[in-house]
Write an enzyme that holds these catalytic residues in place. Sequence first.
Site, PDB file in Angstrom:
ATOM      1  N   HIS A  32      -7.498   4.145   3.429  1.00 21.89           N
ATOM      2  CA  HIS A  32      -6.234   4.783   3.095  1.00 21.89           C
ATOM      3  C   HIS A  32      -5.131   3.730   2.927  1.00 21.89           C
ATOM      4  O   HIS A  32      -5.253   2.612   3.440  1.00 21.89           O
ATOM      5  CB  HIS A  32      -5.848   5.786   4.181  1.00 21.89           C
ATOM      6  CG  HIS A  32      -6.824   6.925   4.284  1.00 21.89           C
ATOM      7  ND1 HIS A  32      -6.561   8.084   4.967  1.00 21.89           N
ATOM      8  CD2 HIS A  32      -8.071   7.079   3.771  1.00 21.89           C
ATOM      9  CE1 HIS A  32      -7.593   8.891   4.868  1.00 21.89           C
ATOM     10  NE2 HIS A  32      -8.526   8.299   4.162  1.00 21.89           N
ATOM     11  N   CYS A  50      16.145 -21.357 -10.717  1.00 24.24           N
ATOM     12  CA  CYS A  50      16.954 -22.529 -11.081  1.00 24.24           C
ATOM     13  C   CYS A  50      16.314 -23.795 -10.507  1.00 24.24           C
ATOM     14  O   CYS A  50      15.413 -23.734  -9.663  1.00 24.24           O
ATOM     15  CB  CYS A  50      18.366 -22.369 -10.542  1.00 24.24           C
ATOM     16  SG  CYS A  50      18.433 -22.504  -8.758  1.00 24.24           S
ATOM     17  N   HIS A  76      19.918 -18.477  -2.934  1.00 22.81           N
ATOM     18  CA  HIS A  76      19.059 -18.018  -4.020  1.00 22.81           C
ATOM     19  C   HIS A  76      17.723 -17.582  -3.412  1.00 22.81           C
ATOM     20  O   HIS A  76      17.336 -18.054  -2.336  1.00 22.81           O
ATOM     21  CB  HIS A  76      18.799 -19.153  -5.013  1.00 22.81           C
ATOM     22  CG  HIS A  76      20.011 -19.561  -5.777  1.00 22.81           C
ATOM     23  ND1 HIS A  76      19.949 -20.371  -6.874  1.00 22.81           N
ATOM     24  CD2 HIS A  76      21.319 -19.254  -5.613  1.00 22.81           C
ATOM     25  CE1 HIS A  76      21.161 -20.556  -7.358  1.00 22.81           C
ATOM     26  NE2 HIS A  76      22.015 -19.897  -6.597  1.00 22.81           N
ATOM     27  N   CYS A 112      -5.054   8.750   9.980  1.00 22.38           N
ATOM     28  CA  CYS A 112      -4.049   7.682  10.025  1.00 22.38           C
ATOM     29  C   CYS A 112      -3.024   7.866  11.141  1.00 22.38           C
ATOM     30  O   CYS A 112      -2.461   6.885  11.628  1.00 22.38           O
ATOM     31  CB  CYS A 112      -3.326   7.579   8.679  1.00 22.38           C
ATOM     32  SG  CYS A 112      -4.400   6.946   7.384  1.00 22.38           S
ATOM     33  N   GLU A 166      -2.189   3.443   4.197  1.00 23.32           N
ATOM     34  CA  GLU A 166      -1.618   2.962   5.467  1.00 23.32           C
ATOM     35  C   GLU A 166      -2.579   1.978   6.143  1.00 23.32           C
ATOM     36  O   GLU A 166      -2.164   0.997   6.760  1.00 23.32           O
ATOM     37  CB  GLU A 166      -1.384   4.128   6.451  1.00 23.32           C
ATOM     38  CG  GLU A 166      -0.491   5.234   5.955  1.00 23.32           C
ATOM     39  CD  GLU A 166      -1.269   6.336   5.246  1.00 23.32           C
ATOM     40  OE1 GLU A 166      -2.188   6.017   4.468  1.00 23.32           O
ATOM     41  OE2 GLU A 166      -0.940   7.505   5.455  1.00 23.32           O
TER      42      GLU A 166
HETATM   43  O1  DUT Z   1      -2.662   9.386   4.881  1.00 23.35           O
HETATM   44  C1  DUT Z   1      -3.313   9.339   3.835  1.00 23.35           C
HETATM   45  C2  DUT Z   1      -3.990  10.440   3.338  1.00 23.35           C
HETATM   46  C3  DUT Z   1      -4.761  10.308   2.219  1.00 23.35           C
HETATM   47  N1  DUT Z   1      -4.866   9.122   1.586  1.00 23.35           N
HETATM   48  C4  DUT Z   1      -5.722   9.004   0.413  1.00 23.35           C
HETATM   49  C5  DUT Z   1      -7.174   8.930   0.774  1.00 23.35           C
HETATM   50  C6  DUT Z   1      -7.819   9.561  -0.417  1.00 23.35           C
HETATM   51  O2  DUT Z   1      -8.026   8.576  -1.412  1.00 23.35           O
HETATM   52  C7  DUT Z   1      -6.809  10.554  -0.941  1.00 23.35           C
HETATM   53  C8  DUT Z   1      -7.153  11.976  -0.555  1.00 23.35           C
HETATM   54  O3  DUT Z   1      -6.035  12.764  -0.724  1.00 23.35           O
HETATM   55  P1  DUT Z   1      -6.019  14.365  -0.816  1.00 23.35           P
HETATM   56  O4  DUT Z   1      -5.927  14.962   0.516  1.00 23.35           O
HETATM   57  O5  DUT Z   1      -4.916  14.768  -1.710  1.00 23.35           O
HETATM   58  O6  DUT Z   1      -7.376  14.695  -1.473  1.00 23.35           O
HETATM   59  P2  DUT Z   1      -7.624  15.241  -2.906  1.00 23.35           P
HETATM   60  O7  DUT Z   1      -8.860  14.578  -3.354  1.00 23.35           O
HETATM   61  O8  DUT Z   1      -6.465  15.078  -3.816  1.00 23.35           O
HETATM   62  O9  DUT Z   1      -7.821  16.781  -2.574  1.00 23.35           O
HETATM   63  P3  DUT Z   1      -6.967  18.075  -3.016  1.00 23.35           P
HETATM   64  O10 DUT Z   1      -7.229  18.294  -4.462  1.00 23.35           O
HETATM   65  O11 DUT Z   1      -7.513  19.145  -2.157  1.00 23.35           O
HETATM   66  O12 DUT Z   1      -5.494  17.801  -2.747  1.00 23.35           O
HETATM   67  O13 DUT Z   1      -5.558  10.147  -0.404  1.00 23.35           O
HETATM   68  C9  DUT Z   1      -4.189   8.028   2.038  1.00 23.35           C
HETATM   69  O14 DUT Z   1      -4.259   6.957   1.456  1.00 23.35           O
HETATM   70  N2  DUT Z   1      -3.413   8.166   3.159  1.00 23.35           N
END
Ligand code: DUT
Length: 539
Positions: A397, A126, A101, A446, A399
């Site tokens: 981020h 359980c 379990h 990242c 990751e």
């Molecule tokens: O490997 C990554 C890449 C980005 N982010 C997060 C960081 C941030 O919070 C967001 C930014 O993403 P994006 O590139 O989509 O930016 P946006 O603000 O959506 O811009 P756009 O409108 O140009 O897509 O994603 C992660 O967590 N991991």
Amino acid sequence: MATTDTVQSNQYLKPTCAASCNCKGYRDVREASTQTDTKVQGHGPRLSKVNLFTLLSLWMELFPKEEPEDINQDVFTRGTGLVVVRDHKVVGLHCSGPELHVGQVAVIRHGPRLAASDLYFSRRPCATCLKMLINAGVSRISFWPGDPEMSLLAVRPNGTDSISQEAMLDAIASEKLKSNSRPHISVVVQPVDPGLQQFVEETSRRCDFMERVSGDDPDLDAGDFYWKQRRRNLDTFSEEFLIPHEQCHRDILTKIGLENFCMEPYFSNLRQNMRELVGILASVAASVPLLQHGFYRKDSQPATSEQRQPQGVSQEIARHCIVQARLLAYRTEDPKVGVGAVIWAEGKSGGCDGTGRLYLVGCGYNAYPVGSEYGEYPQMDNKEQDRQRRKYRYIIHAEQNALTFSPYRSTEMAERMQGEEARRSDEIREEENTMLFVTKCPCDECVPLIRGAGIKQIYTTDLDSGKDKGDISYLRFHGLQGVLKFIWQKSPLARRASEHAGLHLTNGCVGKHGRQPEQALQSNKRLRSATNPDLSPVC
Ligand SMILES: O=c1ccn([C@H]2C[C@H](O)[C@@H](COP(=O)(O)OP(=O)(O)OP(=O)(O)O)O2)c(=O)[nH]1
């Protein structure tokens, strides 16, 4: 006699605890739900941490099984999912194994580290599990208030007896253990933020995985396709986790010591909250449809020594882990885009867990640094405006959070471990296959972290790959060497079929902004007949 907290003014059910539970109730749970958990301005509705843990536990119950079902378990024992939480962070995701379990799995996997953990079960565990967990010193045991692990709903194959003697004895024993135990044993199903269900439906329908599906098939009515997937999930998940008949639900709650939930308005509110959470799970799961798509290596990747590395997990497991990451993304603090990441590793020896040899290394979502007061940092993403006031330099981020909050990295844990044991547990193990599942293409910040940490495989979508957005760029991902990349795309089989049919395919670099306008996609609506999912391992 059971105690019942008062109901919040919005008439949602306030989380309450069963008889003999002396937990501090709602306040306690709110405190557990912060990174910066105050209502985020200008932000979509957010999943509370407690509901995230609950959803993950339900989802873990559905973890794809590679082993045949256990022949020793009778029809009255139901598979169960479990999330282990320490310091408000997920440190374990488990499900019932072929012989054990899930509560027993947790004791074996975490041992003394279970002390002071909070456990979220997809069913009331359980008595056999409960006694071991109480003994291990866990802080809180929370469970989904449906049919318990020792099923009170299962019917004997000959249909003569609806509730086994065993299940009744187990219910009595569990109550006795609960009333004599130190941990808080309770149901914590929080009200869902107003608008969250709709927000999840919309963002799931348009997430990168669905974008890729619709981009690959311009003829596909992606909306209709998504809703069909969702409907199917909703039916399956409702059958699994909900109890359709009210009286039957009341009977079960009474038998497991939750008679306080049977009173109105608590009962209706509880059922409503349960339905909403199951609806959210159905929406998120529908956003990664395995029908023609899956996680495959890019054709363009040159054959190198990489190929000697272990191949990936099955498509079902890869999809399951990506859905975990998509659930995590609904905790984002970025006002615009939620990203979730989970890291799993494949141990060398066979596991007792329903996840087989896979174990969780860490998980996270994009958010401001732990302990931040929301409003301390800029949240702006308008590229036309002052660079100093943009969010990019502050957000951790997904990751990065997943790498930071590995279960074995907490200070307390490190203090308890000594020498070699501490060193080994503090890092990703070189000899094991460690896999990152992330809902967005890893950015340039990242990529070196991923390689440096020793991740061997990545499962993701590459819609943003090759883009340079000024503050954040995605130029290095495809050049990342030494890590196998499994990208969400059409299966080679489906791709060949499409090529034969002369269909246009997006290449991974076109991305969401290269997609045809919605209107164009809406023309000539036709749902292509879905082929069987490709169940082969990713390759
Ligand atoms: O490997 C990554 C890449 C980005 N982010 C997060 C960081 C941030 O919070 C967001 C930014 O993403 P994006 O590139 O989509 O930016 P946006 O603000 O959506 O811009 P756009 O409108 O140009 O897509 O994603 C992660 O967590 N991991």
